[in-house]
Design an enzyme around this catalytic site. Structure first.
Site, PDB file in Angstrom:
ATOM      1  N   CYS A   1      15.122 -33.310 -55.047  1.00 54.33           N
ATOM      2  CA  CYS A   1      14.204 -33.569 -56.152  1.00 54.33           C
ATOM      3  C   CYS A   1      13.664 -32.229 -56.659  1.00 54.33           C
ATOM      4  O   CYS A   1      14.432 -31.381 -57.085  1.00 54.33           O
ATOM      5  CB  CYS A   1      13.109 -34.534 -55.659  1.00 54.33           C
ATOM      6  SG  CYS A   1      11.706 -34.830 -56.709  1.00 54.33           S
TER       7      CYS A   1
ATOM      8  N   ASP B   1      19.363 -41.763 -62.904  1.00 55.67           N
ATOM      9  CA  ASP B   1      18.185 -40.977 -62.543  1.00 55.67           C
ATOM     10  C   ASP B   1      17.257 -40.843 -63.749  1.00 55.67           C
ATOM     11  O   ASP B   1      17.607 -40.226 -64.748  1.00 55.67           O
ATOM     12  CB  ASP B   1      18.632 -39.586 -62.051  1.00 55.67           C
ATOM     13  CG  ASP B   1      17.540 -38.861 -61.283  1.00 55.67           C
ATOM     14  OD1 ASP B   1      16.366 -38.988 -61.684  1.00 55.67           O
ATOM     15  OD2 ASP B   1      17.871 -38.176 -60.305  1.00 55.67           O
TER      16      ASP B   1
ATOM     17  N   HIS C   1      17.254 -42.183 -58.517  1.00 53.02           N
ATOM     18  CA  HIS C   1      16.660 -40.953 -58.006  1.00 53.02           C
ATOM     19  C   HIS C   1      16.183 -41.134 -56.558  1.00 53.02           C
ATOM     20  O   HIS C   1      15.741 -42.205 -56.173  1.00 53.02           O
ATOM     21  CB  HIS C   1      15.474 -40.545 -58.883  1.00 53.02           C
ATOM     22  CG  HIS C   1      14.880 -39.231 -58.488  1.00 53.02           C
ATOM     23  ND1 HIS C   1      15.538 -38.036 -58.707  1.00 53.02           N
ATOM     24  CD2 HIS C   1      13.716 -38.918 -57.863  1.00 53.02           C
ATOM     25  CE1 HIS C   1      14.789 -37.046 -58.243  1.00 53.02           C
ATOM     26  NE2 HIS C   1      13.686 -37.548 -57.730  1.00 53.02           N
TER      27      HIS C   1
END
Length: 228
Positions: free
Chosen positions: A110, A158, A189
């Protein structure tokens, strides 16, 4: 927890875990998600140690942790990404090299994935990068400075990091002659984080099949890049 020095001489606290046989073991610097140095990112380091790597997680937030998304966003927005990559992460790679690891990779998730992309160009001592679903603004990526191979895991669905921008990043790396492998997964995600479903955020979803495949590919990549 240990402390290491950044190139500028300032100290950073970090979580270090050694494998059963640490002598001459390669190293991996692990970069946190936007939540901070939490148990999940420590678990990633622990898995790497079980696989034979010395794993070091620098505390980019200097002791702060986020439990809610708005706190995480605030902490992430306060972080100087260029400084974190060129100082905290570079210092972590240098520390592992100075303490016995001949080769060291960087991996991150991330926010940490975005920092890993930056580190590929800003940390010359790094021997390879593994990016998990995160990239910085593409104008900050100096593809010509990336000299070592990159493996990246992207989620097709995502909401935070669009797959269209992933395609643009790939074009940028290709044009610069970077050795890269972009893997795309039919997932959302943070698909590799078992805590994703408990966060109460619809864009996040744990996907064990994608997570296992990405980890398997990561293990092959690290073995290839870091074995002397």
């Amino acid at each position: 927890m240990i402390s290491f020095k950044r190139p500028d001489g300032n100290s950073v606290e970090a979580y270090l875990i050694e494998p059963a046989n640490p002598t001459n073991a390669p190293g991996v610097v692990v970069i946190q998600e936007w939540w901070g140095l939490d148990d999940e990112i420590k678990n990633v380091a622990n898995r790497l140690a079980k696989a034979g790597y010395r794993a070091l997680v620098p505390d980019l937030y200097r002791g702060k942790l986020a439990l809610e998304a708005n706190e995480a966003e605030h902490l992430m927005n306060d972080l100087n990404f260029g400084d974190a990559a060129s100082q905290d992460i570079r210092g972590a790679v240098q520390y592992l090299k100075a303490t016995g690891s001949a080769k060291v990779a960087v991996t991150g998730f991330c926010m940490g994935g975005a920092l890993t992309v930056l580190s590929a160009g800003l940390v010359p001592e790094c021997d390879g990068t593994v990016v998990w679903y995160g990239y910085p603004p593409l104008e900050y990526v100096d593809a010509a400075a990336i000299k070592k191979p990159m493996l990246a895991h992207w989620a097709l669905h995502d909401d935070f990091f669009s797959i269209a921008c992933v395609d643009q990043l790939e074009e940028k790396l290709k044009a610069a002659g970077v050795s890269y492998d972009f893997e795309r997964y039919d997932a959302k995600h943070a698909f590799a984080n078992p805590k994703s479903d408990a966060r109460g955020l619809p864009p996040l979803q744990y996907n064990p099949a994608a997570a296992d495949l990405a980890w398997e590919r990561t293990m092959i990549f690290l073995k290839t890049q870091l074995t002397l």
